[in-house]
Scaffold this motif. Structure first.
Motif, PDB file in Angstrom:
ATOM      1  N   GLU B 179     -35.277  39.646   3.457  1.00 41.15           N
ATOM      2  CA  GLU B 179     -34.900  39.659   4.868  1.00 41.15           C
ATOM      3  C   GLU B 179     -34.879  38.261   5.467  1.00 41.15           C
ATOM      4  OE1 GLU B 179     -36.831  41.699   3.327  1.00 41.15           O
ATOM      5  OE2 GLU B 179     -35.929  43.669   3.647  1.00 41.15           O
ATOM      6  N   VAL B 180     -35.909  37.454   5.131  1.00 34.10           N
ATOM      7  CA  VAL B 180     -35.993  36.149   5.784  1.00 34.10           C
ATOM      8  C   VAL B 180     -34.910  35.189   5.320  1.00 34.10           C
ATOM      9  CG1 VAL B 180     -38.466  36.292   6.258  1.00 34.10           C
ATOM     10  CG2 VAL B 180     -37.673  35.211   4.149  1.00 34.10           C
ATOM     11  N   THR B 181     -34.337  35.437   4.157  1.00 31.89           N
ATOM     12  CA  THR B 181     -33.323  34.497   3.681  1.00 31.89           C
ATOM     13  C   THR B 181     -31.984  34.670   4.406  1.00 31.89           C
ATOM     14  OG1 THR B 181     -33.040  35.999   1.819  1.00 31.89           O
ATOM     15  CG2 THR B 181     -34.237  33.952   1.414  1.00 31.89           C
ATOM     16  N   HIS B 182     -31.954  35.562   5.393  1.00 32.05           N
ATOM     17  CA  HIS B 182     -30.804  35.565   6.287  1.00 32.05           C
ATOM     18  C   HIS B 182     -30.886  34.399   7.261  1.00 32.05           C
ATOM     19  CE1 HIS B 182     -28.921  39.340   5.076  1.00 32.05           C
ATOM     20  NE2 HIS B 182     -30.130  39.832   4.949  1.00 32.05           N
ATOM     21  N   PHE B 183     -32.097  33.889   7.478  1.00 33.07           N
ATOM     22  CA  PHE B 183     -32.286  32.836   8.499  1.00 33.07           C
ATOM     23  C   PHE B 183     -32.786  31.527   7.926  1.00 33.07           C
ATOM     24  CE2 PHE B 183     -34.134  36.967   9.705  1.00 33.07           C
ATOM     25  CZ  PHE B 183     -33.051  37.475  10.439  1.00 33.07           C
ATOM     26  N   ILE B 184     -33.622  31.585   6.879  1.00 33.25           N
ATOM     27  CA  ILE B 184     -34.244  30.338   6.441  1.00 33.25           C
ATOM     28  C   ILE B 184     -33.838  30.019   5.012  1.00 33.25           C
ATOM     29  CG2 ILE B 184     -36.268  30.540   7.964  1.00 33.25           C
ATOM     30  CD1 ILE B 184     -37.804  31.401   5.384  1.00 33.25           C
ATOM     31  N   PRO B 185     -33.745  28.709   4.704  1.00 28.15           N
ATOM     32  CA  PRO B 185     -33.309  28.320   3.370  1.00 28.15           C
ATOM     33  C   PRO B 185     -34.290  28.764   2.283  1.00 28.15           C
ATOM     34  CG  PRO B 185     -33.855  26.397   4.714  1.00 28.15           C
ATOM     35  CD  PRO B 185     -33.961  27.591   5.599  1.00 28.15           C
ATOM     36  N   GLY B 186     -33.745  29.013   1.104  1.00 25.83           N
ATOM     37  CA  GLY B 186     -34.555  29.523  -0.005  1.00 25.83           C
ATOM     38  C   GLY B 186     -35.662  28.590  -0.426  1.00 25.83           C
ATOM     39  N   ILE B 187     -35.471  27.309  -0.212  1.00 20.96           N
ATOM     40  CA  ILE B 187     -36.490  26.353  -0.674  1.00 20.96           C
ATOM     41  C   ILE B 187     -37.783  26.515   0.110  1.00 20.96           C
ATOM     42  CG2 ILE B 187     -35.845  24.416   0.820  1.00 20.96           C
ATOM     43  CD1 ILE B 187     -36.224  22.678  -1.803  1.00 20.96           C
TER      44      ILE B 187
END
Lengths: 298, 271, 350
Positions: B179-187
């Motif tokens: 879910e969070v990778t819709h907003f924040i970069p994977g790194i």
């Protein structure tokens, strides 16, 4: 009582100090763990650098540890010794012979002269002690008695139960696959004297060999030859040949007495095994049958 | 706070107040969640070790153990938020309230009050650390004297109070990685992973040795201290660990005559 | 091979039980009766390079996999008599005697060999020139030992490993002959999931990809170690089959497992632009946002390649070491102080 309390107190403090030091050492790899891995990798690399191919082969053979492979089918797990490059599965580990004085130097897979026969010989070496074939009774001497001994302890054991399982598998059409050759025991010759049985190779001989191995480094080459000659005393120029057992007349090994059930004995003495030996006699190279003393002693 | 007597007597022995029931319950929740998190987390951190799989299987295996871990983490994060509200309320009600009642509340006194809360580190702790090392290295025969919260206890307190806000949010990110990778970069997940695992190692190594030494292994505590259950310290513990507070409380209660000399961990020492 | 014939034994037993009860050994069914010798566990030797060569065949395990309908000679076609000279290496791409039922042709693994040849593991490059370090490129046997069936069953809505007796009973109401139903059941259901447990796949790739010399020759990172540090690797080590192993991410979409491409090839499943789709594969991160692809899987903590991770690691390791060794020292000296409570260099007055 007060003194006792104080001693206990100091002792506990000392133990705790030990624990503290241990914890410090225990933590170190946890905290700096990634360095250990890299060092291990580097040291491995050094091992492989700049040596000749045969040196590398030797180093690898010495370093190589026996390890197991694990196959998880979900409903069962198969653990077996891992053999590099092997396609077919083994399925189980074997009991190694810990008590044979011959194996101590020659290993468990001693035969390698005849291309056609070496694997067969090694197969037999799995459940026959070396002296069974390589130390037959000399002319005029009484026949040997044969018994099974445990590969681990060297003690005499009753005839293996597995022999009956094999016979069972002949009698049923069900899918039973008994294990051939892996009985945890070997057949060895001995002498019946005054009603008691003793193996041809006893504990004493093993101790003698152990002593020889441990002191080998300080023996002169001449002494070594002397010792080796004595150790190999009784090893015959002419070992027992296949047909001595695999014939339907008179067998060198008393199959029935050793616990071989009738149908299997027939199989070994009568039909396909003997047939194979006869049919492919051209592979049978008599020159291979040099004394066991030279066999693999290099 | 007034519900608790600073000194109580039981079977002729003197006990000194430390923790309210409220705080003791928070501690029980804290340690049970931390232990639960550790035994469902460390088999994963050290998955290659031989003990990892049996322990993880015992905790429900790869299906259930992560759920337990996340549930315990949620409770712990909730406790962190609750505890923060708790001390803010206490601070406003007690410290600022007192100042206000005396008509002394202003920015300067407010800040001062904030830093004089019992768990906040201050200059005295620095001196206490120096004193402690002087004593431990045999440069003095005078053991360190601590007020109500020693610097070691402040460390014990800030281990989870710094640890949870590092571990918790990182854990939440790893939990909701999809879910969070819709907003924040994977790194960021890479960073969260390092934060979560390494901070957990610090927390657990600290807990199992330093904190447990303080309350379990230490010769005068062995096998376990009881203050987390009773809320009260024995007189010996008080003298050993909080001699300054001991002197203050005894004086406040008119017990100057009964003050005992200082000792270190149950051992009398000669002056 | 044994299973294939056991029904014949069964039938003959019923018919001529009184005559041949003891003359129908289950084991002798191949033309040359290879198993007569190869059933012995000790059939072995040491070869010229010091390698241990074992020629034992475990019939039970042999019959637990898809090759059980093959005869020895189908693969070892150079053997025509016993005792025989050392056997020639088996070529898996040769045709065997099993007829492939859908096309009625003789079966071969040739198409797999072709797929492998055009993958990153093929011995030739795009121009058809041999790649350097030829001996490092794998043959069938480098990754495969004798395959096993890994059947699954569905009973009352739950999936579990193993053959479902209930299902086989249903098949057998029509397919009565021999072991056809069992064979077919295992053949199909084994393909409903991976034929190997993920950890075995990883160990298999690790044979080369974790070898430091191999990695140095081919300038490759230690991807196995870095993989084992991910949640994927850790969950698999703890027995999960639900998370991704090497093949789940690296096999080109829509191809069989033998087509693995270098990450620099645009067709590769792990080529920069393909990663989001690969992560979002059915059963994996289907709900993931586009940024999940930015997660770095094979982190080696190399300062040049992964600076953020490197410095974070140094920071945390430093923090842990400073805090813990400080307290360890403190406790150690505190205990030491208790051993000699009355000693001091400087004695202060009260």
């Amino acid at each position: 009582m007060n003194l006792f309390k104080r001693i206990v107190f100091k002792l506990y403090v000392l133990i705790l100090m030990g624990f503290t030091v241990w914890y410090g050492m225990f933590m170190y790899p946890l905290i700096f763990g990634f360095e250990g891995k890299e060092e291990a990798a580097l040291s491995l690399q050094e091992l492989g650098d700049g040596v000749a191919a045969d040196e590398e082969m030797f180093a690898r053979l010495i370093e190589e540890q026996e390890h197991t492979s694990r196959t998880d089918l979900g409903f069962k797990v198969i653990e077996q010794p891992y053999i590099e490059g092997r396609f077919h599965h083994i399925g189980f580990s074997v009991q190694k012979d810990q008590t044979s004085m011959c194996v101590r130097c020659h290993g468990n897979i001693p035969h390698d002269k005849s291309v056609e026969l070496r694997s067969f010989m090694n197969m037999h070496a799995f459940y026959l002690a070396c002296e069974t074939c390589h130390m037959p009774p000399e002319e005029g001497q009484p026949d040997h008695e044969f018994r099974w001994y445990d590969k681990d302890s060297g003690k005499l054991v009753p005839n293996p139960r597995a022999l009956h399982d094999i016979e069972e598998s002949y009698r049923t059409a069900a899918r039973i696959y008994p294990t051939y050759g892996n009985y945890g025991a070997k057949i060895a010759p001995g002498i019946e004297e005054n009603g008691s049985f003793r193996l041809l190779h006893g504990k004493k001989d093993m101790l003698f060999v152990e002593r020889y191995i441990s002191e080998q480094g300080r023996l002169t080459p001449e002494k070594k030859s002397q010792m080796e000659r004595v150790i190999h005393r009784g090893v015959s120029e002419k070992p027992i040949e296949c047909k001595y057992c695999h014939n339907d007349q008179d067998q060198f090994l008393p199959f029935a007495k050793l616990g071989y059930p009738p149908q299997w004995t027939t199989e070994l003495t009568n039909s396909s095994v003997v047939g194979m030996i006869e049919k492919y006699k051209e592979f049978y190279i008599p020159s291979f049958l040099t004394p066991g003393i030279d066999e693999g002693a290099d | 706070m007034s519900r608790y007597e600073p000194i109580i007597y039981k079977d002729g022995k003197r006990y000194f107040y430390r923790f309210s029931v409220h705080q003791r319950v928070q501690h029980v929740i804290l340690f049970s969640m931390v232990l639960l998190l550790a035994i469902t987390g460390f088999p994963l951190r050290h998955a290659e070790e031989p003990w990892a799989k049996p322990l993880y299987d015992f905790m429900g295996g790869t299906d259930l153990a992560p759920l337990i871990h996340r549930a315990a983490g949620t409770v712990l994060l909730g406790l962190f938020v609750y505890h923060t509200i708790y001390w803010i309320v206490l601070f406003i009600r007690n410290d600022l309230g007192q100042l206000k009642a005396h008509g002394q509340l202003n920015f300067k006194t407010g800040i001062k009050a904030f830093f004089s809360q019992e768990m906040v580190p201050n200059m005295r702790d620095f001196h206490d650390i120096v004193d402690a090392w002087k004593y431990l290295l045999y440069f003095t025969n005078r053991p360190p004297r601590h007020e109500r919260m020693s610097w070691r206890e402040k460390f014990d307190y800030f281990a989870p109070y710094w640890g949870v806000p590092i571990l918790g949010p990182a854990g939440v990110l790893l939990w909701w990685h999809d879910e969070v990778t819709h907003f924040i970069p994977g790194i960021v997940l890479n960073a969260a992973y390092i934060m979560h695992t390494d901070e957990a190692l610090l927390a657990v190594l600290f807990l199992f040795f330093v904190h447990w030494y303080n309350v379990h292994y230490a010769p005068e505590k062995f096998p376990a201290a009881t203050v987390w259950l009773t809320g009260y310290l024995t007189e010996d513990e008080m003298i050993h660990e909080h001699y300054s507070e001991y002197l203050r409380v005894m004086t406040e209660h008119g017990l100057e005559d009964e003050i005992r000399p200082q000792h270190f961990g149950g051992q009398e020492y000669e002056l | 091979m044994i299973r294939r014939y056991s029904h014949i034994f069964g039938a003959s037993l019923v018919a001529i039980v009184s005559l041949t009860l003891y003359s129908a050994p289950v084991v002798a069914d191949d033309e040359l009766d290879c198993i007569m010798c190869h059933k012995y566990r000790g059939l072995s030797r040491i070869d010229e390079d010091g390698e241990f060569r074992l020629f034992y065949i475990n019939q039970e395990l042999f019959n637990s996999g898809p090759h059980r309908r093959n005869q020895c000679k189908d693969c070892h076609n150079d053997i025509d008599r016993i005792p025989h000279k050392p056997a020639v290496k088996v070529d898996c791409a040769q045709q065997c005697h099993i007829v492939e039922p859908s096309g009625e042709k003789r079966f071969t693994h040739e198409s797999i060999a072709e797929t492998l040849a055009r993958s990153a593991h093929g011995k030739l490059d795009a121009e058809g020139n041999p790649k350097p370090f030829q001996e490092d490129y794998p043959d069938c046997k480098d990754c495969h030992d004798q395959p096993f069936y890994r059947p699954v069953s569905v009973d009352k809505g739950t999936i579990h490993p193993g053959v479902s007796e209930r299902a086989v009973t249903r098949c057998k109401s029509c397919h009565k002959n021999g072991d056809f139903a069992e064979d077919f059941y295992e053949h199909v259901t084994s393909r409903l999931r991976k034929t190997r447990f993920p950890m075995e796949t990883i160990e298999n790739c690790a044979k080369c990809h974790q070898d430091p010399e191999f990695r140095e020759r081919h300038e490759l990172d230690d991807v196995v170690t870095s993989y084992k540090q991910t949640f994927h690797g850790k969950l698999i080590a703890l027995g999960s089959e639900k998370t991704a192993d090497c093949l789940d991410c690296h096999v080109v979409a829509g191809e069989n497992t033998h087509l693995i491409e270098s990450q620099s090839e645009p067709a590769s499943a792990v080529y920069k632009t393909n990663v989001p789709a690969t992560c979002g594969t059915e059963g994996c991160h289907t709900q993931a946002g586009p940024y999940l692809a930015g997660f770095q899987t094979h982190v080696t903590y190399d300062r040049e390649k992964y600076p953020m991770q490197f410095y974070m690691l140094i920071f945390f390791k430093g923090l842990i070491a400073v805090v813990l060794y400080f307290f360890l020292a403190l406790i150690f000296f505190e205990l030491l102080r208790r051993l000699f409570p009355n000693f001091t260099f400087i004695r202060e007055k009260r």
